[in-house]
Design an enzyme around this catalytic site. Structure first.
Site, short mmCIF file in Angstrom:
data_model
loop_
_atom_site.label_atom_id
_atom_site.label_comp_id
_atom_site.label_asym_id
_atom_site.label_seq_id
_atom_site.Cartn_x
_atom_site.Cartn_y
_atom_site.Cartn_z
N LYS A 47 0.90 -1.13 0.01
CA LYS A 47 0.18 -0.04 0.01
C LYS A 47 0.80 1.28 0.04
CE LYS A 47 -3.85 2.10 2.99
NZ LYS A 47 -4.56 1.74 3.90
N SER B 139 -9.53 1.58 3.07
CA SER B 139 -8.49 2.26 2.26
C SER B 139 -7.57 1.36 1.42
CB SER B 139 -7.89 3.54 2.94
OG SER B 139 -7.12 3.09 3.87
N SER C 106 -9.52 -0.63 7.51
CA SER C 106 -8.89 -0.54 5.66
C SER C 106 -8.47 -1.81 5.24
CB SER C 106 -8.16 0.57 5.80
OG SER C 106 -8.75 1.71 5.92
N1 GLN Z 1 -12.79 4.14 6.45
C1 GLN Z 1 -12.06 4.33 7.62
C2 GLN Z 1 -11.69 5.77 7.64
O1 GLN Z 1 -12.10 6.50 6.52
C3 GLN Z 1 -11.16 3.60 7.96
C4 GLN Z 1 -10.03 3.99 7.24
C5 GLN Z 1 -8.79 3.28 7.64
O2 GLN Z 1 -8.70 2.02 8.44
N2 GLN Z 1 -7.36 3.59 7.03
O3 GLN Z 1 -11.32 6.37 8.50
#
Ligand code: GLN
Length: 457
Positions: A58, A133, A157
């Site tokens: 990532k 994400s 994410s």
């Molecule tokens: N969807 C969550 C957020 O927007 C989780 C994001 C993540 O785990 N980086 O914060």
């Protein structure tokens, strides 16, 4: 089974295959860092998983000589001078980074559509999002471009994109995998996680990347808890799931029963407050962590600024996308002088209460199962979920981050052509319990293969 003979043909074949999906922002041969890797006729073999096997990273995790964009214009041209600890450990075990995968800008989102650099499509249905994400990592694994990829999980994410793409996604216990080399979003919640196409690969990678690291003072040694489990807790009452996820949920409950687990219904009343607490804490920490991007030392620098204040203002205005700006503003708001009690301190109290509720659950059951997300992969754009609906839908995943416990999203079924995942949660350090249960479930509900998956591993 060895289908891919050398790095050069491997990278060109995944480059070709990725044209419709766009899971990668950069391939190993785009930069000088990769040229050494792709020369020669090295054989890639899944049997010796970590010898010369490629993996995705990532793009908020550092790999020497590769860009580290975080999906943001702010860092579009930033090249990392060092490896994240997890990457360094995998390299030392013989694995090779194949490239950097797309993400929601700085990890903020649930679709990867918040990336400022590319739109990634779900390999099961290109009109749909891959989740986020760590969406690029999940899409790349589902499409067979790499057998595994690293992601980060702050509030879901790793698990949510894994469920959208029909693969496994592990969020380890907080601190068990070093955060050195992860670009910080919300430091007290996030952890480096693994997306992979089999339980075995997830386990193998986890055992390599875990452990205390002198470069991360929040990291801890992994003290394995008992892998034995007899019972799984599930939530009682209405869960608010789409019909696809409901169907997958039922199959998973039946599959676990058939594997010999007892199912116990429990209540987790604090879950209702999890989203409010998570977003308060995450945005507060994000506003502090992202203060470093001021156009002075690195990152985007505005060309039209006059004087220091103007430079900072314009560089941040031009470099950050809307969702990131929204979170910095809200984070600053909840932390402002004299108001911490109203928001931040209260959120921390809810966090403690969530942790206590999980302790109670794990006093009665060995594992807990919840849906990973209330829907399967939604469509890009206006016919999908808007940003607010996406945040509310994180309610099942954020609980594990608030509590610091490990959780694994498992592909359990395909409904109307879309994969559905369930997450299994365990007490701290009980990752092996998750793997053992996932192995058993796979005998009842073997994971489906994404149509068109590239063969090779
Ligand atoms: N969807 C969550 C957020 O927007 C989780 C994001 C993540 O785990 N980086 O914060």
């Amino acid at each position: 089974m060895i289908k891919i003979k050398d790095w050069r043909s491997y990278i060109s074949s995944i480059r070709e295959k990725d044209k419709d999906i766009n899971s990668f922002l950069e391939f190993a041969d785009d930069t000088s860092a990769g040229t050494g890797l792709i020369s020669g006729e090295t054989l890639l073999s899944r049997e010796t998983l970590l010898s010369r096997v490629p993996f995705g990273v990532k793009d908020n995790i550092a790999v020497t000589g590769m860009r580290l964009t975080c999906g943001s214009k702010m860092l579009e041209n930033f090249v990392s001078p060092y490896d994240a600890t997890a990457v360094a450990k995998l390299k030392a075990a013989g694995a090779v980074p194949a490239g950097k995968t797309n993400l929601d800008e700085f990890g903020m989102g649930s679709s990867t559509d918040n990336s400022a650099l590319a739109v990634t499509n779900n390999p099961w249905d290109l009109s749909r999002v891959c989740g986020g994400s760590s969406g690029g990592s999940a899409a790349a694994v589902a499409a067979g471009l790499v057998p595994f990829a690293l992601g980060t999980d702050t509030g879901g994410s790793v698990r949510q994109p894994a469920s959208f793409c029909g693969v496994y996604g592990l969020k380890p216990t907080y601190g068990v995998v070093s955060r050195f080399g992860l670009v910080a979003y919300a430091s007290s919640l996030e952890v480096c996680g693994i997306i992979a196409d089999t339980v075995e690969t997830t386990r193998e990678v986890f055992n390599i990347i875990k452990g205390k690291d002198g470069n991360d003072q929040t990291s801890v040694e992994h003290l394995p808890a008992s892998p034995e489990a007899e019972s799984i807790a599930v939530l009682s009452g209405e869960l608010g799931l789409s019909s696809e996820v409901m169907a997958g949920y039922q199959k998973a409950v039946d599959g676990f029963k058939a594997s010999g687990y007892g199912i116990i219904e429990v209540e987790l009343p604090m879950l209702e407050y999890g989203i409010a607490a998570y977003y308060t804490i995450a945005m507060a920490e994000a506003s502090a962590n992202l203060a470093r991007y001021n156009g002075v030392r690195y990152g985007h620098r505005s060309a039209s600024a006059e004087g220091f204040d103007d430079l900072v203002r314009k560089s941040r205005d031009e470099g950050f996308g809307d969702e990131v700006k929204l979170r910095i503003l809200l984070g600053t708001y909840v932390l402002r002088s004299g108001f911490q009690d109203q928001y931040y301190t209260r959120a921390q109290k809810i966090r403690t209460a969530v942790r206590n509720e999980f302790d109670k659950v794990f006093g009665r059951a060995d594992l807990m199962m919840m849906p990973t997300f209330p829907t399967a992969a939604f469509r890009h754009g206006n016919s999908g979920l808007d940003q607010f609906q996406q945040k509310l839908a994180d309610k099942f995943t954020v609980a594990a981050n608030l509590a610091g416990i490990p959780a694994l999203s498992i592909p359990v079924s395909v409904e109307n052509g879309l994969p559905v995942g369930m997450q299994l949660m365990a007490p701290v350090f009980a990752e092996e319990r998750l793997f053992a249960a996932a192995d058993k479930l796979a005998l009842q509900l073997p994971p489906a293969v994404c149509p068109g998956k590239m063969e090779g591993f």
